[in-house]
Design a protein around this motif. Structure first.
Motif, PDB file in Angstrom:
ATOM      1  N   VAL A   1       0.818  -1.220   0.000  1.00 44.93           N
ATOM      2  CA  VAL A   1       0.000   0.000   0.000  1.00 44.93           C
ATOM      3  C   VAL A   1       0.852   1.270   0.000  1.00 44.93           C
ATOM      4  CG1 VAL A   1      -2.068  -1.092   0.942  1.00 44.93           C
ATOM      5  CG2 VAL A   1      -0.410  -0.023   2.496  1.00 44.93           C
ATOM      6  N   ARG A   2       2.160   1.143   0.078  1.00 39.34           N
ATOM      7  CA  ARG A   2       3.051   2.298  -0.118  1.00 39.34           C
ATOM      8  C   ARG A   2       3.248   2.605  -1.599  1.00 39.34           C
ATOM      9  NH1 ARG A   2       7.181  -0.182   3.348  1.00 39.34           N
ATOM     10  NH2 ARG A   2       6.229  -0.149   5.379  1.00 39.34           N
ATOM     11  N   ILE A   3       2.888   1.672  -2.471  1.00 36.09           N
ATOM     12  CA  ILE A   3       3.015   1.898  -3.909  1.00 36.09           C
ATOM     13  C   ILE A   3       1.962   2.919  -4.321  1.00 36.09           C
ATOM     14  CG2 ILE A   3       2.819   0.832  -6.196  1.00 36.09           C
ATOM     15  CD1 ILE A   3       3.646  -1.832  -4.877  1.00 36.09           C
ATOM     16  N   PRO A   4       2.369   3.967  -5.028  1.00 39.72           N
ATOM     17  CA  PRO A   4       1.381   4.962  -5.460  1.00 39.72           C
ATOM     18  C   PRO A   4       0.232   4.311  -6.233  1.00 39.72           C
ATOM     19  CG  PRO A   4       3.607   5.757  -5.866  1.00 39.72           C
ATOM     20  CD  PRO A   4       3.730   4.310  -5.441  1.00 39.72           C
TER      21      PRO A   4
ATOM     22  N   THR B   1      -6.882 -11.572  -1.019  1.00 39.84           N
ATOM     23  CA  THR B   1      -6.690 -10.166  -0.678  1.00 39.84           C
ATOM     24  C   THR B   1      -7.382  -9.343  -1.748  1.00 39.84           C
ATOM     25  OG1 THR B   1      -4.563 -10.577   0.385  1.00 39.84           O
ATOM     26  CG2 THR B   1      -5.021  -8.312  -0.264  1.00 39.84           C
ATOM     27  N   LEU B   2      -8.133  -8.358  -1.295  1.00 36.54           N
ATOM     28  CA  LEU B   2      -8.811  -7.439  -2.191  1.00 36.54           C
ATOM     29  C   LEU B   2      -8.106  -6.091  -2.063  1.00 36.54           C
ATOM     30  CD1 LEU B   2     -11.256  -7.276  -4.110  1.00 36.54           C
ATOM     31  CD2 LEU B   2     -12.556  -6.411  -2.169  1.00 36.54           C
ATOM     32  N   TYR B   3      -7.472  -5.672  -3.161  1.00 35.75           N
ATOM     33  CA  TYR B   3      -6.789  -4.383  -3.202  1.00 35.75           C
ATOM     34  C   TYR B   3      -7.681  -3.387  -3.924  1.00 35.75           C
ATOM     35  CZ  TYR B   3      -2.511  -7.109  -2.382  1.00 35.75           C
ATOM     36  OH  TYR B   3      -1.562  -7.947  -1.873  1.00 35.75           O
ATOM     37  N   GLU B   4      -7.842  -2.211  -3.355  1.00 36.98           N
ATOM     38  CA  GLU B   4      -8.513  -1.123  -4.052  1.00 36.98           C
ATOM     39  C   GLU B   4      -7.423  -0.205  -4.590  1.00 36.98           C
ATOM     40  OE1 GLU B   4     -11.845   2.377  -3.405  1.00 36.98           O
ATOM     41  OE2 GLU B   4     -10.903   1.470  -1.660  1.00 36.98           O
ATOM     42  N   VAL B   5      -7.516   0.127  -5.868  1.00 37.01           N
ATOM     43  CA  VAL B   5      -6.501   0.975  -6.488  1.00 37.01           C
ATOM     44  C   VAL B   5      -7.159   2.168  -7.160  1.00 37.01           C
ATOM     45  CG1 VAL B   5      -4.875  -0.931  -6.817  1.00 37.01           C
ATOM     46  CG2 VAL B   5      -6.467  -0.368  -8.641  1.00 37.01           C
ATOM     47  N   ALA B   6      -6.438   3.265  -7.201  1.00 36.69           N
ATOM     48  CA  ALA B   6      -6.884   4.453  -7.924  1.00 36.69           C
ATOM     49  C   ALA B   6      -6.470   4.266  -9.375  1.00 36.69           C
ATOM     50  CB  ALA B   6      -6.243   5.695  -7.337  1.00 36.69           C
ATOM     51  N   GLY B   7      -7.420   4.374 -10.271  1.00 36.03           N
ATOM     52  CA  GLY B   7      -7.092   4.202 -11.674  1.00 36.03           C
ATOM     53  C   GLY B   7      -7.227   2.761 -12.113  1.00 36.03           C
ATOM     54  N   ALA B   8      -6.474   2.419 -13.145  1.00 40.73           N
ATOM     55  CA  ALA B   8      -6.599   1.111 -13.789  1.00 40.73           C
ATOM     56  C   ALA B   8      -5.900   0.009 -12.992  1.00 40.73           C
ATOM     57  CB  ALA B   8      -6.030   1.170 -15.200  1.00 40.73           C
TER      58      ALA B   8
ATOM     59  N   ILE C   1      -1.210  -3.611 -11.348  1.00 38.27           N
ATOM     60  CA  ILE C   1      -0.523  -4.907 -11.261  1.00 38.27           C
ATOM     61  C   ILE C   1       0.838  -4.814 -11.943  1.00 38.27           C
ATOM     62  CG2 ILE C   1      -0.537  -7.308 -12.056  1.00 38.27           C
ATOM     63  CD1 ILE C   1      -3.561  -7.333 -11.572  1.00 38.27           C
ATOM     64  N   GLN C   2       0.890  -4.169 -13.094  1.00 38.26           N
ATOM     65  CA  GLN C   2       2.177  -3.995 -13.778  1.00 38.26           C
ATOM     66  C   GLN C   2       3.148  -3.213 -12.901  1.00 38.26           C
ATOM     67  OE1 GLN C   2       0.906  -2.185 -17.456  1.00 38.26           O
ATOM     68  NE2 GLN C   2       0.782  -4.164 -18.499  1.00 38.26           N
ATOM     69  N   GLU C   3       2.651  -2.158 -12.265  1.00 37.11           N
ATOM     70  CA  GLU C   3       3.489  -1.361 -11.362  1.00 37.11           C
ATOM     71  C   GLU C   3       3.961  -2.199 -10.174  1.00 37.11           C
ATOM     72  OE1 GLU C   3       5.409   2.071  -9.780  1.00 37.11           O
ATOM     73  OE2 GLU C   3       4.664   1.631 -11.788  1.00 37.11           O
ATOM     74  N   LEU C   4       3.064  -2.987  -9.612  1.00 32.67           N
ATOM     75  CA  LEU C   4       3.409  -3.863  -8.488  1.00 32.67           C
ATOM     76  C   LEU C   4       4.579  -4.781  -8.846  1.00 32.67           C
ATOM     77  CD1 LEU C   4       2.613  -5.130  -5.661  1.00 32.67           C
ATOM     78  CD2 LEU C   4       1.173  -6.682  -6.971  1.00 32.67           C
ATOM     79  N   HIS C   5       4.553  -5.320 -10.050  1.00 31.21           N
ATOM     80  CA  HIS C   5       5.598  -6.256 -10.469  1.00 31.21           C
ATOM     81  C   HIS C   5       6.944  -5.586 -10.728  1.00 31.21           C
ATOM     82  CE1 HIS C   5       3.095  -9.765 -10.381  1.00 31.21           C
ATOM     83  NE2 HIS C   5       2.197  -9.197 -11.158  1.00 31.21           N
ATOM     84  N   THR C   6       6.983  -4.262 -10.790  1.00 34.32           N
ATOM     85  CA  THR C   6       8.260  -3.571 -10.977  1.00 34.32           C
ATOM     86  C   THR C   6       8.934  -3.235  -9.654  1.00 34.32           C
ATOM     87  OG1 THR C   6       7.352  -1.315 -11.000  1.00 34.32           O
ATOM     88  CG2 THR C   6       7.404  -2.517 -13.113  1.00 34.32           C
TER      89      THR C   6
END
Length: 121
Positions: free
Chosen positions: A37-40, A65-72, A77-82
């Protein structure tokens, strides 16, 4: 006027390595989720577990786990993997995980308050 934006969700389904559930749960809740959750764009992370009454029902996954994200969500998920996380655990079963993005479809349906319910006919 532009349409209001809605948050999207990511659903992750997974298991702990058998016999290492306590280690996994401690790491996942206390270390991993706060890192995620520190990931923008990641707004919330809520864990779920199948009820004990269903433990022997042959369900494929024990945890979600259910993550709520702003935007797409797909982009999140792509950002998470980086990201390179400070911690990792071999107590999570990486061989059989699912992480899927979902977009909202329609509007939320809410329960009617008991005072608003129609009387029996």
């Amino acid at each position: 006027m532009s349409a209001p934006t809605t948050n999207e969700i990511i659903l992750a389904l997974f298991n702990a390595v058998p016999g290492r559930e306590d280690e996994f749960n401690s790491w996942y809740t206390d270390t991993h989720l706060p890192e995620v959750v520190r990931i923008p764009g990641f707004l919330t992370a809520q864990r779920y577990e199948i009820p004990a009454a269903m433990a022997d029902a042959g369900l494929k996954y024990t945890y979600a786990t259910l993550y709520e994200v702003a935007g797409a969500a797909a982009e999140a998920i792509q950002e998470l993997h980086t990201w390179v996380f400070e911690s990792n655990s071999d107590a999570i079963d990486h061989t059989n995980m699912i992480m899927s993005p979902f977009v909202q479809r329609g509007v939320a349906v809410r329960a009617i308050e008991s005072s608003e319910q129609r009387p029996s006919e």
